[in-house]
Design a protein around this motif. Structure first.
Motif, PDB file in Angstrom:
ATOM      1  N   GLU A  54     -51.994  72.461  88.459  1.00  0.00           N
ATOM      2  CA  GLU A  54     -51.267  72.064  87.223  1.00  0.00           C
ATOM      3  C   GLU A  54     -49.777  72.335  87.315  1.00  0.00           C
ATOM      4  O   GLU A  54     -48.970  71.605  86.774  1.00  0.00           O
ATOM      5  CB  GLU A  54     -51.795  72.798  85.981  1.00  0.00           C
ATOM      6  CG  GLU A  54     -53.281  72.720  85.745  1.00  0.00           C
ATOM      7  CD  GLU A  54     -53.977  73.958  86.275  1.00  0.00           C
ATOM      8  OE1 GLU A  54     -53.837  75.029  85.664  1.00  0.00           O
ATOM      9  OE2 GLU A  54     -54.626  73.861  87.328  1.00  0.00           O
ATOM     10  N   HIS A  55     -49.400  73.456  87.954  1.00  0.00           N
ATOM     11  CA  HIS A  55     -47.962  73.730  87.990  1.00  0.00           C
ATOM     12  C   HIS A  55     -47.464  74.191  89.356  1.00  0.00           C
ATOM     13  O   HIS A  55     -46.448  74.878  89.458  1.00  0.00           O
ATOM     14  CB  HIS A  55     -47.545  74.708  86.887  1.00  0.00           C
ATOM     15  CG  HIS A  55     -48.438  75.897  86.776  1.00  0.00           C
ATOM     16  ND1 HIS A  55     -48.469  76.863  87.731  1.00  0.00           N
ATOM     17  CD2 HIS A  55     -49.351  76.247  85.828  1.00  0.00           C
ATOM     18  CE1 HIS A  55     -49.360  77.786  87.368  1.00  0.00           C
ATOM     19  NE2 HIS A  55     -49.909  77.435  86.229  1.00  0.00           N
ATOM     20  N   ARG A 134     -46.081  70.525  90.035  1.00  0.00           N
ATOM     21  CA  ARG A 134     -47.296  69.751  90.293  1.00  0.00           C
ATOM     22  C   ARG A 134     -47.002  68.487  91.099  1.00  0.00           C
ATOM     23  O   ARG A 134     -47.612  68.270  92.138  1.00  0.00           O
ATOM     24  CB  ARG A 134     -47.974  69.443  88.958  1.00  0.00           C
ATOM     25  CG  ARG A 134     -49.219  68.601  89.074  1.00  0.00           C
ATOM     26  CD  ARG A 134     -49.654  68.173  87.672  1.00  0.00           C
ATOM     27  NE  ARG A 134     -50.425  66.947  87.727  1.00  0.00           N
ATOM     28  CZ  ARG A 134     -51.759  66.925  87.742  1.00  0.00           C
ATOM     29  NH1 ARG A 134     -52.432  68.039  87.726  1.00  0.00           N
ATOM     30  NH2 ARG A 134     -52.405  65.775  87.767  1.00  0.00           N
TER      31      ARG A 134
END
Ligand SMILES: [Zn+2]
Length: 170
Positions: A54-55, A134
């Protein structure tokens, strides 16, 4: 970077057919092999990170790798590797190519790492830090696989051509 470095070695093999593929593969990972060695000695340390799609990668403790991945030492290791290659092959082109393969590791690492040391400490660092987001992490994975696959393709096509040529000579 990971496997992308090996892609460089495969792609360079046709340009320096004298040099074994294993030597080129080792040259492409020289800086990581040195890092491994320096970390075992306690001179360098790896970053403590967390990777989530996600990040991207989050750094908890930054790496300390000036001896293996700092700009001045990376240049020195590349020259040393080229010099050793010269002693073995007595060929200036081979020596230059081996140096470039060793240094290509630093260039590729700069794309993905958030901070490679410019000097012998962590006061000034460089790095595009693709890993840190991401889309960047996904781009770096695509780049890794893309470089590895294209390097292997260049190598395989070259080998096939060489084999066909040898067959024609018989
Ligand atoms: Zn590296």
């Amino acid at each position: 970077m990971g496997p992308a470095h090996l892609g460089v070695a495969f792609a360079v093999k046709p340009l320096t057919p004298k040099v074994s593929l294993w030597t080129l593969l080792a040259a492409s990972e020289t800086l990581d092999l040195l890092a491994f060695f320096f970390m075992a000695l306690g001179i360098e340390r790896d970053a403590v990170t967390q990777t989530r799609l996600e990040h991207g990668v989050t750094i908890q403790t930054p790496a300390f790798v000036p001896w293996s991945h700092g700009l001045p030492m990376s240049i020195i290791w590349s020259l040393v590797a080229g010099f050793i290659a010269y002693l073995f092959y007595r060929d200036r082109k081979v020596s230059v190519m081996v140096s470039l393969v060793v240094f290509s590791h630093w260039i590729l690492d700069v794309l993905v790492h958030p901070g490679l040391p410019l000097f012998f400490d962590n006061t000034r660092t460089v790095g595009l830090g693709l890993w840190m987001s991401r889309p960047g992490l996904i781009a770096s994975l695509v780049l890794e696989i893309g470089l590895l696959v294209s390097g292997i393709l260049v190598y395989v096509i070259w080998r096939r051509k060489k084999r066909n040529y040898a067959r024609k000579q018989l």
